[in-house]
Write an enzyme that holds these catalytic residues in place. Sequence first.
Site, mmCIF file in Angstrom:
data_model
loop_
_atom_site.group_PDB
_atom_site.id
_atom_site.type_symbol
_atom_site.label_atom_id
_atom_site.label_comp_id
_atom_site.label_asym_id
_atom_site.label_seq_id
_atom_site.Cartn_x
_atom_site.Cartn_y
_atom_site.Cartn_z
ATOM 1 N N ARG A 47 0.886 -1.230 0.141
ATOM 2 C CA ARG A 47 -0.048 0.131 0.087
ATOM 3 C C ARG A 47 1.020 1.455 0.355
ATOM 4 O O ARG A 47 0.331 2.023 -0.801
ATOM 5 C CB ARG A 47 -0.617 0.044 1.512
ATOM 6 C CG ARG A 47 -2.131 -0.034 1.247
ATOM 7 C CD ARG A 47 -3.200 -0.259 2.278
ATOM 8 N NE ARG A 47 -2.594 -0.350 3.218
ATOM 9 C CZ ARG A 47 -3.053 -0.607 4.824
ATOM 10 N NH1 ARG A 47 -3.680 -0.294 4.425
ATOM 11 N NH2 ARG A 47 -2.255 -0.754 5.455
ATOM 12 N N HIS A 175 6.448 -23.297 5.862
ATOM 13 C CA HIS A 175 8.157 -23.153 5.256
ATOM 14 C C HIS A 175 8.795 -24.170 6.048
ATOM 15 O O HIS A 175 9.652 -24.636 5.132
ATOM 16 C CB HIS A 175 8.332 -21.683 5.480
ATOM 17 C CG HIS A 175 8.816 -21.661 6.749
ATOM 18 N ND1 HIS A 175 8.252 -21.241 7.996
ATOM 19 C CD2 HIS A 175 10.465 -21.964 7.287
ATOM 20 C CE1 HIS A 175 8.656 -20.917 8.526
ATOM 21 N NE2 HIS A 175 10.002 -21.045 8.467
ATOM 22 N N HIS A 237 3.413 -26.345 11.811
ATOM 23 C CA HIS A 237 4.650 -26.857 11.595
ATOM 24 C C HIS A 237 4.470 -27.904 12.100
ATOM 25 O O HIS A 237 5.206 -29.066 11.819
ATOM 26 C CB HIS A 237 5.967 -25.719 12.013
ATOM 27 C CG HIS A 237 5.708 -24.159 11.327
ATOM 28 N ND1 HIS A 237 5.509 -24.483 9.857
ATOM 29 C CD2 HIS A 237 6.019 -22.868 11.942
ATOM 30 C CE1 HIS A 237 5.599 -22.973 9.784
ATOM 31 N NE2 HIS A 237 5.819 -22.031 10.707
ATOM 32 N N LYS A 337 8.772 -19.930 22.304
ATOM 33 C CA LYS A 337 8.929 -18.688 22.426
ATOM 34 C C LYS A 337 10.318 -18.657 23.358
ATOM 35 O O LYS A 337 9.571 -18.424 24.405
ATOM 36 C CB LYS A 337 8.227 -17.263 21.526
ATOM 37 C CG LYS A 337 7.875 -17.694 20.682
ATOM 38 C CD LYS A 337 8.130 -16.026 19.788
ATOM 39 C CE LYS A 337 6.562 -16.295 18.241
ATOM 40 N NZ LYS A 337 8.064 -16.639 17.057
HETATM 41 C C1 BG6 Z 1 7.272 -19.121 11.367
HETATM 42 C C2 BG6 Z 1 6.118 -17.910 12.930
HETATM 43 O O1 BG6 Z 1 5.919 -19.567 10.883
HETATM 44 O O2 BG6 Z 1 8.015 -19.367 11.843
HETATM 45 C C3 BG6 Z 1 6.939 -17.315 13.425
HETATM 46 O O3 BG6 Z 1 4.911 -17.819 12.343
HETATM 47 C C4 BG6 Z 1 8.444 -18.449 13.712
HETATM 48 O O4 BG6 Z 1 6.251 -16.804 14.668
HETATM 49 C C5 BG6 Z 1 9.483 -19.208 12.920
HETATM 50 O O5 BG6 Z 1 9.320 -17.798 14.471
HETATM 51 C C6 BG6 Z 1 9.941 -20.158 12.723
HETATM 52 O O6 BG6 Z 1 10.576 -20.854 11.171
HETATM 53 P P1 BG6 Z 1 11.726 -20.886 11.995
HETATM 54 O O7 BG6 Z 1 12.444 -21.647 10.346
HETATM 55 O O8 BG6 Z 1 12.657 -19.838 12.241
HETATM 56 O O9 BG6 Z 1 12.220 -22.388 13.062
#
Ligand code: BG6
Length: 486
Positions: A47, A175, A237, A337
Amino acid sequence: MAVLPTFDMLLFGGTGDLVTRKLLPALYRRYAAGQVSAESRIYGVARTALTRAEYVAQAEAACKGFLGKEFDAPHWAAFSEILGYFKLDAASEQDYAQLSSALQGREHFVRVFFLSTASNLFAVICQNMARAGVVTPSSRVVLEKPLGHDTVSADLINQQVGAVFTEKQIYRIDHYLGKEAVQNLMALRFGNALFEPLWRRGLIKHVQITVAEELGVERRGQFYDKTGALRDMVQNHLLQLLCIMAMEPPASSDPDAVRDEKLKVLRALRPLHDRDVLTKTVRGQYKAGAVHGVPVPGYLEEADIATDSTTETFAALKVEIDTWRWAGVPFYLRTGKRLQDRLTELVVTFDEVPHPIFEKPQTSNTANELVIRLQPDESITMTILAKNPGEGMRLKPVSLALDLGETFKTRSLDAYERLLMDTVKGNLTLFMRRDELDAAWRWVDPILEGWQHHDDRPKSYIAGSWGPAASSTLIGRDGFSWHDEV
Ligand code: BG6
């Protein structure tokens, strides 16, 4: 590495954290590796009113910071030639018309729309793109997680996006599936005959999956406070890791063959209803503490967090899979975290020998263990019992350790490098299918409801620890302990 077909990639949320910290560096790396054709184009879409030069300068600063020594000025200069920027308000039809005319004449190239925005914008973006005629038959849309906040909202988004794109054009990203080490887990399980006969009840006692982070909520307070660890990490994940650990061998490596098997695991997860959440889950929230000696504030003191927030920054769960293979084998999941270390690890603990004939080792840990570490380093370690040198038959656990980084001596692709290139190639294997996502939300919903119903407030833990004491109690009740607590 072969050059990929020419593509146009539009990164919605183009000034956001994910695009600047992860996607642009990943694309730069692939460009530097020679995989991206010079005719391809990558556009940040957001934006904010920015000129192309301003966007390129922002991108350069971010990539420099992220890539460190890997950043190479001549490569960057060439890469920046293919970078562009569109100012676009998700709801403004006029903005899409401009986008459409800018892309005119390039319809024969692969088009990738990467939506790295809040998921409540996915539908409007897709609808407006369709109206403006931007969506071509070779277009793909990539949806960043979390997709929705429960089953109903995810279903609605899927329906709306599904009205514009076919399922084969939709790439739901997790991911973790793009991480080299996760692929290695597949290689370990399905490329070796050794493990399959052992991979079952009767031989495996329990499995632990830990995804621990040192980081706090960083600049994502607003998002995180509405989300929490269960939705942010477990729903996607951790459940995906669990699927790869627990799935039956697929008939082939075809996307649907793999996804069918993962889906069966998700559907076989024993639901946690109502009071189960009190005995089989633990919520935690970090207080001020120190991570590796550096003092850090508590969650409630972080920016954009409500001072009375009850959002969990830690979750531990006991999960059971109701199948012949896994009946009676608990899977313990844990994520948080501001924990002591950054660590993603899967630990498979095997049964002990049925009839010991040697003197009992002077250690509590006499079972074979397979530890698959995904982060920060990639390794596979098997603990076996060996004879302690000297007189007598005293056994001692020793490790057969494989450091994958050392062995292959090459930088593995970052998850987003692999996944972005897969969207261009049209390979869906590492993306979640709609039914998988639905099954994952259906399992998570009752946990969220149970927490709310029982007003289960998060237990506090000190930043830099391994989470609340209740997490040790959860696993301790079954006579086990977390791998780092042994
Ligand atoms: C993300 C989360 O999908 O994955 C984050 O939203 C998290 O909160 C992150 O920190 C962790 O990914 P990685 O690849 O650093 O383990």
